[in-house]
Enzyme design. Sequence first.
Site, mmCIF file in Angstrom:
data_model
loop_
_atom_site.group_PDB
_atom_site.id
_atom_site.type_symbol
_atom_site.label_atom_id
_atom_site.label_comp_id
_atom_site.label_asym_id
_atom_site.label_seq_id
_atom_site.Cartn_x
_atom_site.Cartn_y
_atom_site.Cartn_z
ATOM 1 N N LYS A 294 68.506 -24.538 48.369
ATOM 2 C CA LYS A 294 68.700 -25.961 48.591
ATOM 3 C C LYS A 294 67.342 -26.662 48.619
ATOM 4 O O LYS A 294 66.477 -26.290 49.403
ATOM 5 C CB LYS A 294 69.423 -26.203 49.917
ATOM 6 C CG LYS A 294 70.912 -25.942 49.903
ATOM 7 C CD LYS A 294 71.715 -26.995 49.153
ATOM 8 C CE LYS A 294 71.713 -28.329 49.837
ATOM 9 N NZ LYS A 294 72.465 -28.361 51.113
ATOM 10 N N ASN B 90 54.359 -25.327 54.910
ATOM 11 C CA ASN B 90 54.194 -24.070 55.620
ATOM 12 C C ASN B 90 55.552 -23.406 55.816
ATOM 13 O O ASN B 90 56.537 -24.084 56.043
ATOM 14 C CB ASN B 90 53.564 -24.296 56.986
ATOM 15 C CG ASN B 90 52.083 -24.590 56.920
ATOM 16 O OD1 ASN B 90 51.375 -24.192 56.015
ATOM 17 N ND2 ASN B 90 51.603 -25.300 57.929
#
Length: 391
Positions: free
Chosen positions: A68, A231
Amino acid sequence: MPAELSMRYGCNPHQDSARCYMQNGGDVPLQILNGEPSYINLLDALNSWQLVRELRRTLDMPAAASFKHVSPAGAAVAVPLDAGQKEAYFVANEDLSPLATAYARARGADRLASFGDWIALSDPVDIATARLIQREVSDGIIAPAYEREALDILKNKKGGDYRIFQIDPTYEPAPLESREIFGFTLEQPRNDFVPDASFLKNVVTRRRDIPQSARRDLTVATIAVKYTQSNSVCMALDGQVIGSGAGQQSRVHCVRLAASKADNWYLRQHPRVRRMKFKKGLKRATRINAIDLFLQEEATPPELRAWESGFTEVPERLTQGERRAWLDGLQGVALSSDAFFPFRDNIDRACRSGVEFVVQAGGSVQDDEVIAAADEYNMLMINSGIRLFHH
């Protein structure tokens, strides 16, 4: 193979006239077997295909990803499911092939995030896998091939508009890649790093023995984190991602997000969740939302009143003590971070979600403190020296 693929639009509908082509002028090694893709469909398809291809090559097991917005909601290899996992994944009565098992695990990692996913499969799609996909809300799929009946099943999804891609499994990209941003062209060597045995050699903690299952799970987590927007931190168990913390600006928020998702993954296997009795005809997505709300400690009274309407018998919610007692059974989790841990708070939070095996780049000025924290919790930590940022 076509020379060019047309798209419905770019990232947004007002960005029309989008297309896909090869810079070298050759044919596109991808066929659209059904539906009309968008720009984001292709981003998800090409990133997720790389993920499952690398899992297949590294672990020699069928692999699946549920993608997604250019990050995996789940990824897995075909480790058999136990009875509790089958119930939690809504596949208790299914005859699962190895490939279907991999997708059931990938979809079961974070069912809320996987709603409307893009699916990537490492192997030719069989009937069992197609039937599993048929009942899920999904935007499209990429795979190297399809059995005829499996393809027919998938073509009937979304009123015949389900996007089905077939990629040439022999295709290898050029060693250099480029992208254009604001009229600037950026070029770099493609990130062709794939974890091998040497990747797990530099153990820096007192605990040193890595069981084979942990090697597998560290590999799954690392290949998944490689294709997760940075990150990022990924946590894995039983050959599947169980929690992903993507796109956070601070490392500890990556860990908190991944760990909270791992907690929810494990709590969904609690007997009280598996015994829930929903009203007949309640849609699968509504059931999944109800389970998620059941697990949210901060749910408001109006939310709970709406939630209660979906049950024939309203389940008693878990107390804090019951939650903690159940979560204490979550053990042996593997965690991979796409860069070093700057502080020990990452380890403190990971420990509460059953993490025992960690691989990170290392190289922080706080390495000694982070390693000491891992020793305090009897974790095994590897400093790989490899950063895996993905943007």
